[in-house]
Structure formats: structure tokens, C-alpha cells
Design an enzyme around this catalytic site. Structure first.
Site, PDB file in Angstrom:
ATOM      1  N   SER A 139      46.904  86.040  54.336  1.00 37.80           N
ATOM      2  CA  SER A 139      46.981  86.434  55.738  1.00 37.80           C
ATOM      3  C   SER A 139      47.312  85.191  56.540  1.00 37.80           C
ATOM      4  CB  SER A 139      45.635  87.005  56.201  1.00 37.80           C
ATOM      5  OG  SER A 139      45.582  87.116  57.619  1.00 37.80           O
ATOM      6  N   TYR A 151      36.624  87.108  56.046  1.00 42.61           N
ATOM      7  CA  TYR A 151      38.065  87.342  55.956  1.00 42.61           C
ATOM      8  C   TYR A 151      38.833  86.026  55.915  1.00 42.61           C
ATOM      9  CZ  TYR A 151      42.539  89.683  56.726  1.00 42.61           C
ATOM     10  OH  TYR A 151      43.821  90.156  56.583  1.00 42.61           O
ATOM     11  N   LYS A 178      40.887  84.550  52.617  1.00 42.18           N
ATOM     12  CA  LYS A 178      42.332  84.363  52.686  1.00 42.18           C
ATOM     13  C   LYS A 178      42.722  82.904  52.478  1.00 42.18           C
ATOM     14  CE  LYS A 178      43.278  88.698  53.283  1.00 42.18           C
ATOM     15  NZ  LYS A 178      43.906  89.468  52.172  1.00 42.18           N
TER      16      LYS A 178
END
Length: 286
Positions: free
Chosen positions: A147, A158, A162
Site C-alpha cells: 500500500s 495496517y 504494509k
């Protein structure tokens, strides 16, 4: 890779969004497609759509947090088609508790779920598929979905997951090249893309806690969630992302960054700060 027709691509998180976009794009060049997803009904719909295109397709329900299930996916792919030439470790989730919440306040179950899918799911794919691909000796390519968050920073599951995917994939690329293998790798770092990522809670397994009640979010967290959903709804199409990935595989390009200009600028500013040894800038990052 220059030749695609008759070769095999495996995509996780393939029933919708970027995953299905990748499946369709590789199918357009005559590849056989192995679809993997945790959702059975959307997976069957995706399989039917590819079959209608005349694509040879295999669908395998897979929870990427389980190394055993990813091993079964690999066994199904190799036993059916003999080899795999493109592996897209694409499955991903976004938890709601992270938004507007300090890193130390995020429940451990959230960390376990998001890292389990977004980072360990990629690692399970790497471990299950790459040894077989190396042994078969044919050219191939690994595409790991990270991402733009993996190039920025944040104390959330998150962001951390990533970042791990970016680091892992760059390491794989170096390993392939230094060993003279016929494999290569790309990392996909999307910005705002038109997917259902913001509805990931529908697939949260019970062992990682109940789906987040949005009423429990702080006002800041709720505002952040709605802002992200709006940005996602107005984002880049999965088909456009898939085209960029296809070109990266064809041209052996490592970084694939289909992201909005403001996000790219934020990455540049962060990298400049790192090289200059400046303190991190304070503010909301994607």
C-alpha cells in the site's frame, strides 16, 4: 516475463477489487487463472465471469492467515497446471479500530488479524509457492500487494503490515537477482482505489474478536473512516491498477505505485526527511 499465453497466474483476494482486476487482465493475455478468496459466493461469481471469457480457471477457497490452507492452494495449483508463473499475494484487510486510535490503544486482536492477513498471508504465499517455482526453473514473477501506507508511516497494524510487505518483497527481488534465478518481483503500493477494502470487517474471523461496532469509534475515528471511504469511492479503478501491474511484470519493474499525486508527494517528503535525518512530520497520513 514476455510470454503470458498458456501460463498460470495465482491471485489471492481474487473475488473482488484489485484481485479480480488482476485476474481479468492476465486472462486477457491467455493465462490460466487460479482464484483464491475467503468468500465462497463472490469467488464462485468471479470464477463464472472468467469462464465466460473462455479462461481456464480454478477457484480455491483460501484463508491466507492459515499456512495449511495456502499450502493446499499451492498443491491444487501445481497439481492442476504443473507450474505457476505469476503469484499475486493480494489478499488484504483494513481494520476500523486503527482510525483515530493511538497505537497503544489498538486491541491486540486487531494487530493479530490485520498482520495475519496483510503480512503473514503474503509470507505464507512466498513459502508455499516460491520453492516450487524455483525448482521448476521457468521464468516467473511475484507481485505482493502492499500500500502507499507501506511507504509512509503510522502506528497502526495496517501501516506496519504494509511496511513489512515492501521490505519482504524488495528482499525477494534481491535474492532472485543475486542467485541468478529466472524469477523476479514487484511490490504494488496503491493509493485510493475503488475496492471494498473498507468493508473488510465482514470477513473478520471470530477468533480475532467481533466485528467493530462503528458506534464505538471516537468522533475523530469515525470522521477518519468516512473520509477514507469517500476517497476510496472516488479512487482509481482496479482495471487501471491491473494494467500497471501487467506492465510491471512484462517490463520487470519493481515498484508499482498507482496513487494520487498528493500521496506521491507525501512519500517524497518522508524519504527526504529520512535521508536528512529530520524528525517525522506530524499529521494524518494515508
Amino acid at each position: 516475463m514476455k510470454e503470458f499465453a498458456g501460463r498460470v497466474a495465482v491471485i489471492t483476494g481474487a473475488a473482488s477489487g484489485i484481485g479480480f482486476g488482476l485476474a481479468r487482465r492476465f486472462a486477457q493475455d491467455g493465462m490460466h487463472i487460479v482464484l483464491a478468496d475467503i468468500e465462497s459466493e463472490p469467488l464462485a461469481i468471479a470464477e463464472a465471469a472468467l469462464n465466460a471469457m473462455g479462461t481456464t480457471t480454478l477457484a480455491v477457497r483460501t484463508d491466507v492467515t492459515s499456512p495449511e490452507q495456502v499450502e493446499r492452494l499451492a498443491e491444487a495449483a501445481f497439481s492442476t497446471f504443473g507450474n505457476v508463473h505469476i503469484l499475486c499475494n493480494n489478499a488484504g484487510v483494513a481494520g476500523k479500530f486503527s482510525m483515530g486510535t493511538a497505537g497503544w490503544e489498538i486491541p491486540l486482536s486487531e494487530w493479530q488479524w490485520v498482520l495475519g492477513v496483510n503480512l503473514m498471508g503474503v509470507l505464507h504465499g512466498v513459502r508455499a509457492f516460491i520453492p516450487r517455482m524455483v525448482a521448476n526453473g521457468e521464468e516467473g514473477h511475484i507481485v505482493n500487494t502492499a500500500s502507499i501506507a507501506g511507504l509512509l508511516s503510522g502506528a497502526s497494524p495496517y501501516h506496519v503490515a504494509k511496511h513489512g510487505v515492501v521490505c519482504l518483497t524488495e528482499g525477494l527481488y534481491k535474492d532472485f537477482k543475486s542467485r541468478g534465478l529466472r524469477l523476479s518481483a514487484s511490490v504494488l503500493c496503491p493509493g485510493w482505489i475503488q475496492t471494498n477494502l473498507m468493508d473488510s470487517e465482514r470477513n473478520r474471523p471470530p477468533e480475532f474478536g467481533a466485528p467493530t461496532d462503528r458506534s464505538l469509534l471516537s468522533p475523530t475515528g469515525l470522521q477518519a473512516f468516512e473520509a477514507v471511504r469517500s476517497a476510496v469511492d472516488d479512487g482509481i479503478s482496479p482495471a487501471d491498477v491491473a494494467e500497471q501491474v501487467f506492465e510491471a511484470v512484462r517490463d520487470d519493474r519493481f515498484y508499482v505505485i498507482p496513487a494520487q499525486p498528493g500521496m506521491r508527494e507525501a512519500v517524497k517528503q518522508r524519504m527526504d526527511a529520512v535521508v536528512s535525518m529530520n524528525n517525522p512530520a506530524v499529521g494524518i497520513t494515508p
